[in-house]
Scaffold this motif. Structure first.
Motif, short mmCIF file in Angstrom:
data_model
loop_
_atom_site.label_atom_id
_atom_site.label_comp_id
_atom_site.label_asym_id
_atom_site.label_seq_id
_atom_site.Cartn_x
_atom_site.Cartn_y
_atom_site.Cartn_z
N GLY C 79 38.30 -15.56 -73.48
CA GLY C 79 38.88 -14.42 -74.18
C GLY C 79 38.81 -13.16 -73.33
N ALA C 80 37.65 -12.96 -72.70
CA ALA C 80 37.47 -11.76 -71.89
C ALA C 80 38.44 -11.74 -70.73
CB ALA C 80 36.03 -11.70 -71.38
N ILE C 81 38.64 -12.91 -70.12
CA ILE C 81 39.49 -12.98 -68.93
C ILE C 81 40.96 -12.75 -69.30
CG2 ILE C 81 40.34 -14.62 -67.20
CD1 ILE C 81 37.54 -13.21 -66.75
N PHE C 82 41.36 -13.34 -70.44
CA PHE C 82 42.74 -13.13 -70.89
C PHE C 82 43.06 -11.66 -71.03
CE2 PHE C 82 43.58 -17.53 -72.05
CZ PHE C 82 44.93 -17.56 -71.80
N PHE C 83 42.03 -10.93 -71.42
CA PHE C 83 42.24 -9.53 -71.70
C PHE C 83 42.04 -8.69 -70.43
CE2 PHE C 83 39.24 -6.02 -72.73
CZ PHE C 83 40.17 -5.09 -73.16
N ALA C 84 41.00 -9.06 -69.64
CA ALA C 84 40.64 -8.19 -68.51
C ALA C 84 41.48 -8.43 -67.26
CB ALA C 84 39.16 -8.37 -68.18
N VAL C 85 41.95 -9.67 -67.06
CA VAL C 85 42.66 -9.95 -65.81
C VAL C 85 43.98 -9.19 -65.70
CG1 VAL C 85 43.87 -11.75 -64.52
CG2 VAL C 85 41.50 -12.08 -65.22
N PRO C 86 44.87 -9.32 -66.71
CA PRO C 86 46.12 -8.55 -66.57
C PRO C 86 45.87 -7.05 -66.50
CG PRO C 86 46.08 -9.84 -68.63
CD PRO C 86 44.81 -10.13 -67.91
N LEU C 87 44.96 -6.59 -67.36
CA LEU C 87 44.68 -5.16 -67.40
C LEU C 87 44.09 -4.69 -66.07
CD1 LEU C 87 44.95 -2.97 -69.49
CD2 LEU C 87 42.59 -3.40 -70.20
N VAL C 151 36.19 -8.84 -76.06
CA VAL C 151 36.70 -7.50 -75.74
C VAL C 151 35.65 -6.73 -74.95
CG1 VAL C 151 37.44 -5.29 -76.69
CG2 VAL C 151 38.22 -7.43 -77.74
N MET C 152 34.40 -6.77 -75.42
CA MET C 152 33.36 -6.02 -74.71
C MET C 152 33.15 -6.58 -73.30
SD MET C 152 32.69 -3.61 -76.68
CE MET C 152 31.64 -2.84 -75.47
N LEU C 153 33.09 -7.90 -73.19
CA LEU C 153 32.90 -8.50 -71.86
C LEU C 153 34.08 -8.19 -70.96
CD1 LEU C 153 31.38 -12.05 -72.28
CD2 LEU C 153 30.31 -9.92 -71.60
N GLY C 154 35.27 -8.17 -71.56
CA GLY C 154 36.45 -7.84 -70.78
C GLY C 154 36.33 -6.45 -70.18
N VAL C 155 35.92 -5.50 -71.02
CA VAL C 155 35.75 -4.13 -70.52
C VAL C 155 34.72 -4.12 -69.40
CG1 VAL C 155 34.99 -1.81 -71.12
CG2 VAL C 155 36.42 -3.09 -72.71
N MET C 156 33.65 -4.91 -69.57
CA MET C 156 32.60 -4.91 -68.56
C MET C 156 33.04 -5.59 -67.26
SD MET C 156 29.42 -5.78 -71.01
CE MET C 156 28.17 -5.64 -69.76
N ALA C 157 33.95 -6.55 -67.38
CA ALA C 157 34.42 -7.24 -66.17
C ALA C 157 35.48 -6.41 -65.44
CB ALA C 157 34.97 -8.61 -66.53
N LEU C 158 36.06 -5.44 -66.14
CA LEU C 158 37.14 -4.65 -65.53
C LEU C 158 36.78 -4.03 -64.17
CD1 LEU C 158 38.85 -2.77 -68.51
CD2 LEU C 158 39.93 -4.35 -66.89
N GLY C 210 34.79 -11.82 -61.69
CA GLY C 210 34.83 -11.29 -63.05
C GLY C 210 34.37 -12.35 -64.05
N ILE C 211 34.82 -13.59 -63.85
CA ILE C 211 34.39 -14.68 -64.72
C ILE C 211 32.87 -14.86 -64.62
CG2 ILE C 211 34.50 -17.17 -65.10
CD1 ILE C 211 37.39 -17.09 -64.16
N GLY C 212 32.38 -14.84 -63.38
CA GLY C 212 30.94 -14.98 -63.17
C GLY C 212 30.17 -13.90 -63.90
N ARG C 213 30.68 -12.69 -63.81
CA ARG C 213 30.00 -11.59 -64.48
C ARG C 213 30.00 -11.80 -65.98
NH1 ARG C 213 29.79 -5.26 -64.45
NH2 ARG C 213 28.03 -5.27 -65.86
N ALA C 214 31.14 -12.23 -66.53
CA ALA C 214 31.27 -12.38 -67.98
C ALA C 214 30.39 -13.51 -68.51
CB ALA C 214 32.73 -12.61 -68.37
N ILE C 215 30.37 -14.61 -67.79
CA ILE C 215 29.66 -15.78 -68.32
C ILE C 215 28.15 -15.56 -68.27
CG2 ILE C 215 29.30 -17.29 -66.31
CD1 ILE C 215 30.67 -19.48 -68.02
N GLY C 216 27.69 -14.71 -67.34
CA GLY C 216 26.26 -14.48 -67.21
C GLY C 216 25.75 -13.31 -68.02
#
Ligand SMILES: Nc1ncnc2c1ncn2[C@@H]1O[C@H](COP(=O)(O)OP(=O)(O)O)[C@@H](O)[C@H]1O
Ligand SMILES: [Mg+2]
Lengths: 285, 256, 295
Positions: C79-87, C151-158, C210-216
Motif C-alpha cells: 500500500g505504501a509503495i503504491f502511494f509513495a512511488v508515483p508521488l 499512508v504514513m509509511l508512504g510519507v516516510m518512504a518519500l 523505499g520498500i526496505g524502509r517501509a517493511i522495517g
C-alpha cells in the motif's frame, strides 16, 4: 509541433507540480500540527520537572536526561569507531574481497530495521553479556545502529579532500598516517561533524531498539549508573499516546513531548547543515 | 651515456619500464641526470613525461596496479631496492606539481609543515621558514602576512609557496611537473628566474610542454615520444642540431 | 626510522580493526538473532511456523504462524509503495527537471525534513490526525487500518525515494537530453522517453530502498494499524486492522518471559524480517551498480 504533444506536456507538468505540492503539503501539515498544539505546553518547568500524578501532569525532565545519556553513550562508541573505519576504507583499503566484505557489511547494517537491532541488543547485551535492561545495553545497541551512518558520512567527507593535498604532503617525505592526521583530517572534520550531528538526531528519535533494551515506562528518579534503566523522549511519547487509561488527559504532554523531540531532531539537522555551509565557504575562499 | 657532466651525475636510470595495468607506458628508459643543473623533459602530451618524473621519487607507488621494472640510482643508491625507505627518499627528492597545491593553512604553516613533522627544533622553525620563503623569492611579498591563509595568494605566489615548502625540507633534487602551465606570463618568468637561481644548490628536473621554456632555462633536454626516450643531450644541441628525425619534427612544430 | 615504520603499521592495523568491527557487528547480529530464533524449532515445528494460519502466542495451545504477520507487513508495504512511488518519482522529476536551481535548493532540504522526523512522531501524528480522518471518511468501525499504516509509511518512504531518484535523474548527461530536444521533442517527451529511462536503474534502487524502509518500520505501524493478527484479505484487508512483523516484536517482547517459546518465536520473526531486508538491500545495491549510467 503537434498540438497534442503540447497538451500532453501541459497535463504532465501540472501533475508533476501537484505531486510536488502534495509532498510539501505533508511536511507543512505535520510540522504545523505538532508545533501549533505543542508550543503552549512547553515551558521551563515542563522541561525541568519530573512527571507527576501518574504522568498526567508535570514535566518530562527524566526523559530528556535519558535521551541525552543515550546520545552521549552511543556517540562515545560509534564516533571513534566509525571515523577510524572510514579512514581505513578511504585511505588504506585496496579493492579486494576483504574490502568488499566490509563495504557489504556496512550497507547491510544500514538497511537493517531498527527493531532487529533491538532484538540483537536484547540477546547480546541484555542477556548474554548480562548488562540487563540498562543505559549501557541501549547505548551500545544504538551505537551499532548509527555506526553505518557515521562511517558513510565520514567517507563522504574524506572523499572531498583534494588528492593534491595528499600528494603534496607525501612528496615532502611525510608518512601516510602523518599526512592523514595533519592534512586530510583537518579538511575532512567539518563533514565528519555534520555526519555525527545527524546521527545524534537519529539516536534521539529511535524508539524500537531502546524499547527492547532498557527504556522504562516510568522511573521516579534519574538513572544513577550505566546499569540503570532510563526514560527517553520517544518512548515516553509512545507510552503516553498508546498505553494507559489517561490518553486523552495526557494529550497536551504528548504534544509537548513530540514538539521537543522534533525541535531536537530538526535543530540538530539545521545545526549540521549550518556547520557544513560555514566550512564550505571558508574552504572555497 | 657517459657522464661528461661538469658537476657529476645525480640520477642514473637503467632499463626502466612501467605499466599501468596492461598499458606499457614507459619503454626501457636509460638516462643520466646531471647534478646542479636543470634537465628538461619535453614531448607531446601523453608521452609519459609526468610518469617518468614520478618514478624518480616513487610517487607512482600511490597508483594501484602500476608496475615498475629497472633501476633508478640516486647518488649511487637504487631507490627501488628492497630496504629503501620511501619517506626518506621523498625528503631528498622533492616535487612541485602542475597545479599549485598549498594546504588550507596559513602561509607560515605551509612552509613549516615539513620541518615540523621531520622534527626540526621549535626555535629553528622560524629561521627555516624565512630561509625557504627567501629562497622561494616570496619573502618580500608575504613577510608581513605570514599568518594569513595560503589560499588567498595569487596562483603564481601559491606556486612559489609550494616551491618554498619543498625547499624547507632541504632536498637535494627538485622535480617540477609543468609548474607554470597554470600561470600567467609574469608569474611564469618569476618562476623561471627562481629555477635558474635554485640550480646552484639543487639538481632540477622539469617537465614542460613549452619548448621555449625548456630552451630558456635548461642545460640538458630529454625528448620523449609515446613512452620512449628518443633523444637526450645538451639543450643547445637538441634544439640546434637534433640527431633524430622525430626530435626535429617536434621542435620545428611539425607535430605535437 | 624503524620506529616510524612500526608506528605506521600499528596505525594501519588499528584502522583495519575498526573497519572490521562493522563485519563483526553484522556477524554477531546474525548469530544472536538466528540462535534465539532457531531455538523455537526445538519444540515447535518449522512447518507450523511457516504454514500455520494464526498467531496465538499466549493461548494454552500456542500457535506461532508467521503468515498473518508476514502478509500484514506485505500488505502495508505494498500500500505504501503504491502511494509513495508515483508521488516520489514525480516529485523527483519536478525537482531535477522543472524547478529552478533556487527552488530546488529549497525543496530538497524540505523533503529531507521528512527523513529527520522520528517514526514515533509520525506514529503520533497518524494516531491523532489520520486515524479519525480515515474512520470518518470511509465510515469504518476503526480508523486503525492497514491503509492508515500504508499512508504514513508512504510519507516516510518519500524522502528516500525522492532523494535517490533525484540523484539518478540529475546525473543523466545533459548532452543526451539536449540531443532529444534538438530533434524537436517537447520537454515532457524528453523526460519520459529519454531522461527517466536513462535513470531507471537509480530509480529502481530508490524504490527498493523505499520498500526496505517501509517493511522495517516499527513504531508508526504499531501506532496506527490496530495490530490485529489475522491474515488480511486483498484489497478488503486494507480497510481493516492488521499486524506487521515489526509491530509484533515490539508489542510482545515486553511481556514474554526470556527464553520461553514465545520469546524465541519473536526472534524467529525478527530473523525473517532481517533476511527480507537483507535480500532487498543486496538487490538494491546490485541494480544500482549493475546498471549505473556510465558517461
Ligand atoms: N594514473 C594513471 N593510471 C593509468 N594510466 C595513466 C595514469 N597516468 C598516466 N597514464 C597513462 O600513461 C601515459 C603517459 O601519461 P603522462 O605521464 O601523464 O604523460 P605526459 O605527462 O607526458 O602528458 C598516458 O597514456 C596516460 O594515459
Ligand atoms: Mg603530464
Amino acid at each position: 509541433m503537434l498540438p497534442n504533444a503540447k497538451i500532453n506536456e501541459k497535463i504532465a507538468f501540472t501533475l508533476l507540480r501537484m505531486a510536488m505540492g502534495l509532498v510539501v503539503l505533508f511536511v507543512f501539515i505535520i510540522l504545523y500540527y505538532i508545533i501549533s498544539n505543542g508550543y503552549s505546553v512547553i515551558s521551563l518547568e515542563f522541561l525541568t520537572s519530573m512527571p507527576a500524578k501518574r504522568m498526567t501532569a508535570g514535566g518530562i525532565y527524566p526523559a530528556i536526561v535519558g535521551t541525552i545519556y543515550l546520545i552521549i553513550g552511543s556517540m562515545a562508541v560509534a564516533l571513534p569507531l566509525g571515523i577510524l573505519a572510514a579512514i581505513y576504507l578511504n585511505e588504506y583499503a585496496r579493492p579486494g574481497k576483504v574490502t568488499w566484505t566490509i563495504e557489504m557489511a556496512i550497507s547491510n547494517l544500514a538497511g537493517t530495521p531498527s527493531v532487529v537491532f533491538g532484538l540483537f541488543g536484547l540477546a547480546m547485551f541484555v542477556k548474554y553479556m548480562g548488562f540487563g535492561p540498562s543505559l549501557l545495553a541501549a547505548s551500545l545497541t544504538l551505537a551499532l545502529l548509527i555506526l553505518p551512518v557515521i562511517i558513510r558520512a565520514s567517507q563522504e567527507a574524506l572523499i572531498t579532500v583534494p588528492k593534491e593535498y595528499r600528494e603534496a604532503s607525501l612528496a615532502l617525505g611525510v608518512t601516510k598516517w602523518q599526512t592523514i592526521y595533519r592534512v586530510v583530517l583537518p579538511s575532512a572534520i567539518p563533514g565528519m561533524v555534520t555526519g555525527a550531528v545527524l546521527s545524534v538526531g537519529r539516536v534521539a528519535g529511535e524508539t524500537a531498539p531502546i524499547l527492547l533494551t532498557g527504556a522504562a515506562y516510568f522511573l521516579p528518579r534519574l538513572p544513577d549508573s550505566v546499569f540503570s534503566q532510563f526514560m527517553a523522549l520517544p518512548y515516553h511519547l509512545f507510552v503516553l499516546a498508546t498505553a494507559g487509561t489517561n490518553i486523552a488527559q495526557t494529550r497536551p504532554i504528548q504534544y509537548g513531548t513530540a514538539l521537543i523531540l522534533l525541535i531536537i531532531v530538526l535543530g540538530v539537522n539545521a545545526f549540521a547543515i549550518a556547520i557544513r555551509n560555514h566550512y564550505r565557504k571558508k574552504m572555497h575562499r | 651515456m657517459t657522464d661528461d657532466f661538469a658537476n657529476g651525475t645525480e640520477i642514473e636510470v637503467r632499463g626502466l619500464n612501467l605499466w599501468y595495468g596492461t598499458n606499457h607506458a614507459l619503454h626501457d628508459i636509460s638516462i643520466d641526470i646531471p647534478k646542479n643543473s636543470v634537465t628538461a623533459f619535453i614531448g607531446p602530451s601523453g608521452c609519459g613525461k609526468s610518469t617518468f618524473l614520478r618514478c624518480l621519487n616513487r610517487m607512482n607507488d600511490l597508483i594501484p596496479n602500476c608496475r615498475i621494472e629497472g633501476n633508478v640510482n640516486i647518488n649511487g643508491e637504487d631507490i627501488y631496492s628492497k630496504g629503501v625507505d620511501v619517506v626518506d627518499l621523498r625528503k631528498k627528492v622533492g616535487m612541485v606539481f602542475q597545479k599549485p597545491n598549498p594546504f588550507p593553512m596559513s602561509i607560515h604553516d605551509n612552509v613549516a609543515y615539513g620541518p615540523r613533522i621531520h622534527g626540526a627544533p621549535r626555535k629553528e622553525i622560524e629561521g627555516i621558514v624565512e630561509y625557504a620563503l627567501r629562497s622561494g623569492a616570496l619573502w618580500d611579498e608575504v613577510s608581513g602576512r605570514l599568518n594569513t591563509s595560503a589560499l588567498d595568494l595569487s596562483g603564481g605566489q601559491q606556486q612559489r609557496l609550494c616551491i618554498a615548502r619543498t625547499l624547507a625540507v632541504k632536498p637535494e633534487v627538485i622535480l617540477f611537473d609543468e609548474p607554470c602551465s597554470a600561470l600567467d606570463p609574469i608569474s611564469t618568468s618569476k618562476i623561471e628566474d627562481l629555477i635558474l637561481e635554485l640550480k646552484k644548490q639543487y639538481t632540477i628536473v622539469i617537465v614542460t610542454h613549452n619548448m621555449q621554456q625548456a630552451a630558456r632555462i635548461s642545460d640538458y633536454t630529454a625528448f620523449f615520444l609515446l613512452g620512449d626516450l628518443i633523444e637526450f643531450g645538451r639543450t643547445e644541441q637538441i634544439f640546434e642540431s637534433p640527431q633524430r628525425k622525430e626530435t626535429e619534427d617536434y621542435i620545428t612544430g611539425r607535430f605535437g | 626510522m624503524f620506529k616510524r615504520n612500526e608506528m605506521e603499521k600499528g596505525v594501519e592495523s588499528l584502522l583495519f580493526i575498526s573497519a572490521v568491527a562493522a563485519v563483526l557487528a553484522l556477524f554477531l547480529l546474525c548469530l544472536f538473532l538466528f540462535r534465539d530464533g532457531i531455538l523455537l524449532f526445538k519444540d515447535y515445528p518449522l512447518t507450523g511456523f511457516l504454514t500455520e494460519k494464526s498467531w496465538y502466542p499466549t493461548s494454552l495451545d500456542p500457535r506461532f504462524g508467521l503468515q498473518p504477520l508476514l502478509f500484514g507487513s506485505i500488505l502495508v508495504t505494498v500500500g505504501a509503495i503504491f502511494f509513495a512511488v508515483p508521488l516520489g518519482i514525480a516529485a523527483a522529476i519536478y525537482i531535477s527537471e522543472l524547478a529552478s536551481p533556487r527552488v530546488a535548493g529549497i525543496l530538497k532540504p524540505l523533503t529531507e525534513i521528512l527523513a529527520g522526523i522520528p517514526s514515533v512522531v509520525f506514529g503520533f501524528f497518524g494516531l491523532v490526525v489520520l486515524v479519525p480522518v480515515i474512520q470518518e471518511a470511509l465510515d469504518l468501525s476503526t480508523g486503525q487500518t492497514a491503509l492508515t499504516g500504508s499512508v504514513m509509511l508512504g510519507v516516510m518512504a518519500l524522502p528516500t525515494i525522492i532523494s535517490i531518484s533525484e540523484d539518478a535523474i540529475s546525473s543523466v548527461p545533459r548532452s543526451i537530453k539536449e540531443g532529444s530536444l534538438a530533434l524537436g521533442s517537447t520537454r515532457w517527451q524528453t523526460i519520459h522517453k529519454v531522461t527517466v529511462p536513462a535513470a531507471l536503474s537509480g530509480i529502481s534502487a530508490a524504490v527498493m530502498l523505499g520498500i526496505g524502509r517501509a517493511i522495517g518500520e516499527t513504531m508508526t505501524v504499531m501506532m496506527v494499524t490496530g495490530n490485529t493478527a489475522i491474515i488480511p484479505g486483498f484489497p478488503s484487508g486494507l480497510f481493516e486492522p492488521v499486524r506487521t512483523m515489526t509491530a509484533t516484536i515490539a508489542l510482545e517482547m515486553g511481556e514474554v518471559p526470556q527464553g520461553s517459546e514465545h520469546f524465541h518465536a519473536l526472534f524467529a520473526v525478527g530473523s525473517v524480517l532481517f533476511i527480507t531486508t537483507f535480500i532487498i538491500n543486496i538487490a538494491a545495491g546490485h541494480i544500482k551498480n549493475r546498471y549505473r549510467f556510465r558517461l
